[in-house]
Design a protein around this motif. Structure first.
Motif, PDB file in Angstrom:
ATOM      1  N   ILE A 196       0.860  -1.184   0.000  1.00  0.00           N
ATOM      2  CA  ILE A 196       0.000   0.000   0.000  1.00  0.00           C
ATOM      3  C   ILE A 196       0.894   1.230   0.000  1.00  0.00           C
ATOM      4  O   ILE A 196       1.861   1.303   0.766  1.00  0.00           O
ATOM      5  N   VAL A 197       0.568   2.188  -0.860  1.00  0.00           N
ATOM      6  CA  VAL A 197       1.315   3.438  -0.923  1.00  0.00           C
ATOM      7  C   VAL A 197       0.327   4.592  -0.776  1.00  0.00           C
ATOM      8  O   VAL A 197      -0.691   4.641  -1.479  1.00  0.00           O
ATOM      9  N   ILE A 198       0.612   5.511   0.149  1.00  0.00           N
ATOM     10  CA  ILE A 198      -0.213   6.704   0.346  1.00  0.00           C
ATOM     11  C   ILE A 198       0.681   7.933   0.206  1.00  0.00           C
ATOM     12  O   ILE A 198       1.767   7.989   0.788  1.00  0.00           O
ATOM     13  N   THR A 199       0.222   8.911  -0.578  1.00  0.00           N
ATOM     14  CA  THR A 199       0.933  10.183  -0.687  1.00  0.00           C
ATOM     15  C   THR A 199       0.065  11.286  -0.101  1.00  0.00           C
ATOM     16  O   THR A 199      -1.141  11.329  -0.334  1.00  0.00           O
ATOM     17  N   LEU A 200       0.692  12.173   0.673  1.00  0.00           N
ATOM     18  CA  LEU A 200      -0.009  13.276   1.320  1.00  0.00           C
ATOM     19  C   LEU A 200       0.655  14.598   0.957  1.00  0.00           C
ATOM     20  O   LEU A 200       1.888  14.678   0.875  1.00  0.00           O
ATOM     21  N   THR A 201      -0.150  15.624   0.766  1.00  0.00           N
ATOM     22  CA  THR A 201       0.376  16.971   0.564  1.00  0.00           C
ATOM     23  C   THR A 201      -0.455  17.963   1.366  1.00  0.00           C
ATOM     24  O   THR A 201      -1.680  17.886   1.387  1.00  0.00           O
ATOM     25  N   LYS A 202       0.245  18.867   2.067  1.00  0.00           N
ATOM     26  CA  LYS A 202      -0.383  19.968   2.800  1.00  0.00           C
ATOM     27  C   LYS A 202      -1.422  19.485   3.813  1.00  0.00           C
ATOM     28  O   LYS A 202      -2.515  20.036   3.919  1.00  0.00           O
ATOM     29  N   ASP A 253       0.006   9.950  12.805  1.00  0.00           N
ATOM     30  CA  ASP A 253      -0.867   8.783  12.927  1.00  0.00           C
ATOM     31  C   ASP A 253      -0.487   7.700  11.920  1.00  0.00           C
ATOM     32  O   ASP A 253      -0.484   6.511  12.235  1.00  0.00           O
ATOM     33  N   LEU A 254      -0.154   8.104  10.693  1.00  0.00           N
ATOM     34  CA  LEU A 254       0.162   7.121   9.660  1.00  0.00           C
ATOM     35  C   LEU A 254       1.469   6.386   9.945  1.00  0.00           C
ATOM     36  O   LEU A 254       1.614   5.214   9.586  1.00  0.00           O
ATOM     37  N   THR A 255       2.428   7.071  10.567  1.00  0.00           N
ATOM     38  CA  THR A 255       3.714   6.423  10.829  1.00  0.00           C
ATOM     39  C   THR A 255       3.601   5.288  11.842  1.00  0.00           C
ATOM     40  O   THR A 255       4.541   4.509  11.990  1.00  0.00           O
ATOM     41  N   LYS A 256       2.461   5.178  12.513  1.00  0.00           N
ATOM     42  CA  LYS A 256       2.257   4.043  13.416  1.00  0.00           C
ATOM     43  C   LYS A 256       2.042   2.747  12.636  1.00  0.00           C
ATOM     44  O   LYS A 256       2.221   1.658  13.170  1.00  0.00           O
ATOM     45  N   TRP A 257       1.630   2.879  11.343  1.00  0.00           N
ATOM     46  CA  TRP A 257       1.298   1.702  10.544  1.00  0.00           C
ATOM     47  C   TRP A 257       2.136   1.607   9.270  1.00  0.00           C
ATOM     48  O   TRP A 257       2.385   0.509   8.786  1.00  0.00           O
ATOM     49  N   TYR A 258       2.537   2.744   8.730  1.00  0.00           N
ATOM     50  CA  TYR A 258       3.294   2.772   7.482  1.00  0.00           C
ATOM     51  C   TYR A 258       4.665   3.386   7.705  1.00  0.00           C
ATOM     52  O   TYR A 258       4.881   4.131   8.659  1.00  0.00           O
ATOM     53  N   GLN A 259       5.583   3.108   6.799  1.00  0.00           N
ATOM     54  CA  GLN A 259       6.906   3.710   6.848  1.00  0.00           C
ATOM     55  C   GLN A 259       6.949   4.901   5.895  1.00  0.00           C
ATOM     56  O   GLN A 259       6.559   4.794   4.728  1.00  0.00           O
ATOM     57  N   VAL A 283       4.559   3.887   2.877  1.00  0.00           N
ATOM     58  CA  VAL A 283       4.484   2.541   2.312  1.00  0.00           C
ATOM     59  C   VAL A 283       4.242   1.551   3.444  1.00  0.00           C
ATOM     60  O   VAL A 283       4.861   1.654   4.511  1.00  0.00           O
ATOM     61  N   GLY A 284       3.344   0.598   3.204  1.00  0.00           N
ATOM     62  CA  GLY A 284       3.068  -0.392   4.227  1.00  0.00           C
ATOM     63  C   GLY A 284       2.380  -1.617   3.659  1.00  0.00           C
ATOM     64  O   GLY A 284       2.070  -1.683   2.463  1.00  0.00           O
ATOM     65  N   ASN A 285       2.131  -2.583   4.542  1.00  0.00           N
ATOM     66  CA  ASN A 285       1.469  -3.818   4.123  1.00  0.00           C
ATOM     67  C   ASN A 285       0.584  -4.274   5.272  1.00  0.00           C
ATOM     68  O   ASN A 285       1.032  -4.985   6.172  1.00  0.00           O
ATOM     69  N   VAL A 286      -0.673  -3.811   5.260  1.00  0.00           N
ATOM     70  CA  VAL A 286      -1.623  -4.147   6.314  1.00  0.00           C
ATOM     71  C   VAL A 286      -2.833  -4.827   5.696  1.00  0.00           C
ATOM     72  O   VAL A 286      -2.981  -4.881   4.467  1.00  0.00           O
ATOM     73  N   SER A 287      -3.699  -5.339   6.552  1.00  0.00           N
ATOM     74  CA  SER A 287      -4.900  -6.010   6.051  1.00  0.00           C
ATOM     75  C   SER A 287      -5.843  -5.003   5.402  1.00  0.00           C
ATOM     76  O   SER A 287      -5.732  -3.790   5.614  1.00  0.00           O
ATOM     77  N   ALA A 288      -6.791  -5.519   4.626  1.00  0.00           N
ATOM     78  CA  ALA A 288      -7.749  -4.641   3.942  1.00  0.00           C
ATOM     79  C   ALA A 288      -8.579  -3.864   4.953  1.00  0.00           C
ATOM     80  O   ALA A 288      -8.907  -2.687   4.727  1.00  0.00           O
TER      81      ALA A 288
END
Length: 296
Positions: free
Chosen positions: A2-8, A16-22, A30-35
């Protein structure tokens, strides 16, 4: 994957996201969690995105092997024979109101019902005191209290004020004078002894609950001052509003007092002045009580 991009987006959302993704690059997670976790985190993104933008790409059973979700108003994700494509719009689509699903609406209704219930429960606000102090620095072992401010909330919305300047032996640093408006000359002319200040404060707050913002700072200086004078510390109920606000509003950019007061529409006419900060803290406490987030 899973890849998420954030701006502003607010800094708290990134945290919050860094608790689950790198976070492999600024704003790229970037991360790999369940649906299920993926969908819950995306809902968190939609709730806390503010005026920013977010795009998520994740594994899916289609021709390309991935699916796309985005909040970018100038693009729309379209399905072309099972292939997700990002179509650029000639004109901006109407901004999506995040959290529009039936589940989100049900959650919001549940929260509002809870707030109404709490409002009725706290229709009679108890008496309490908000305090704030100004010091010559941040080190409780080396620096001194130079001003104490307090505001006492009484019945029928009456507020009584307390303010005391405190004489000290050392000079007030220039940066503190610039910040607070308190100079060595002012303390020499208008201040009273630390012992007299603390005695007056103790009489003012009586046995009432005491609230403050980042109260640990004020409490540590007061405790040190009482200890130096060989006096007992305050045994009042102490309530720090900062963790209350953090729990109630998880997506603020930061939790500095000025940011929180702005979010709650509380005016502070003279920031870094003990009495003004105490009065603003009292008003913040009242709003938290009436919103059902604080109980005294």
């Amino acid at each position: 994957m899973i890849v998420i991009t954030l701006t502003k987006v607010p800094q708290s959302l990134r945290g919050d996201l860094t608790k689950w993704y790198q976070e492999v690059q600024t704003g790229v997670y970037v991360g790999n969690v369940s649906a299920r976790i993926r969908d819950l985190l995306w809902a968190r993104v939609l709730k806390g995105i503010g005026n920013g933008e977010a795009t998520m790409v994740y594994n899916a059973n289609n021709e390309l092997g991935y699916q796309i979700e985005t909040t970018r108003t100038q693009y729309e994700v379209v399905d072309f024979d099972g292939i997700p494509l990002m179509m650029r719009l000639n004109s901006l689509k109407t901004p999506v109101k995040h959290g529009f699903s039936n589940a989100a609406k049900f959650h919001k209704a549940k929260v509002m019902t809870h707030k109404v219930s709490n409002n009725s429960r706290h229709s009679t606000v108890p008496q309490f005191v908000a305090i704030d102090i100004e010091t010559t620095g941040l080190d409780v072992t080396k620096n001194s209290i130079i001003s104490i401010g307090a505001a006492k909330y009484l019945a029928n919305d009456n507020v009584v004020e307390f303010q005391q300047l405190v004489k000290i032996d050392e000079a007030v640093p220039d940066k503190i004078t610039e910040l607070t408006g308190i100079s060595s000359a002012i303390l020499s002319d208008q201040g009273v002894s630390l012992e007299a200040s603390l005695l007056a404060l103790r009489d003012f707050i009586e046995g009432l609950p005491v609230v403050g913002y980042n109260l640990h700072f004020d409490q540590s200086f007061l405790s040190m001052a009482f200890s130096k004078l060989g006096q007992n510390d305050l045994n009042n109920q102490m309530i720090d509003l900062m963790p209350v606000v953090k729990k109630a509003d998880q997506f603020l950019d930061n939790y500095r007092l000025e940011t929180v007061l702005r979010e709650y529409h509380v005016n502070n006419s003279s920031p870094h002045h003990a009495l003004s900060d105490a009065k603003a803290t009292l008003e913040l406490a009242l709003k938290l009580i009436k919103n059902g987030h604080l109980s005294i």
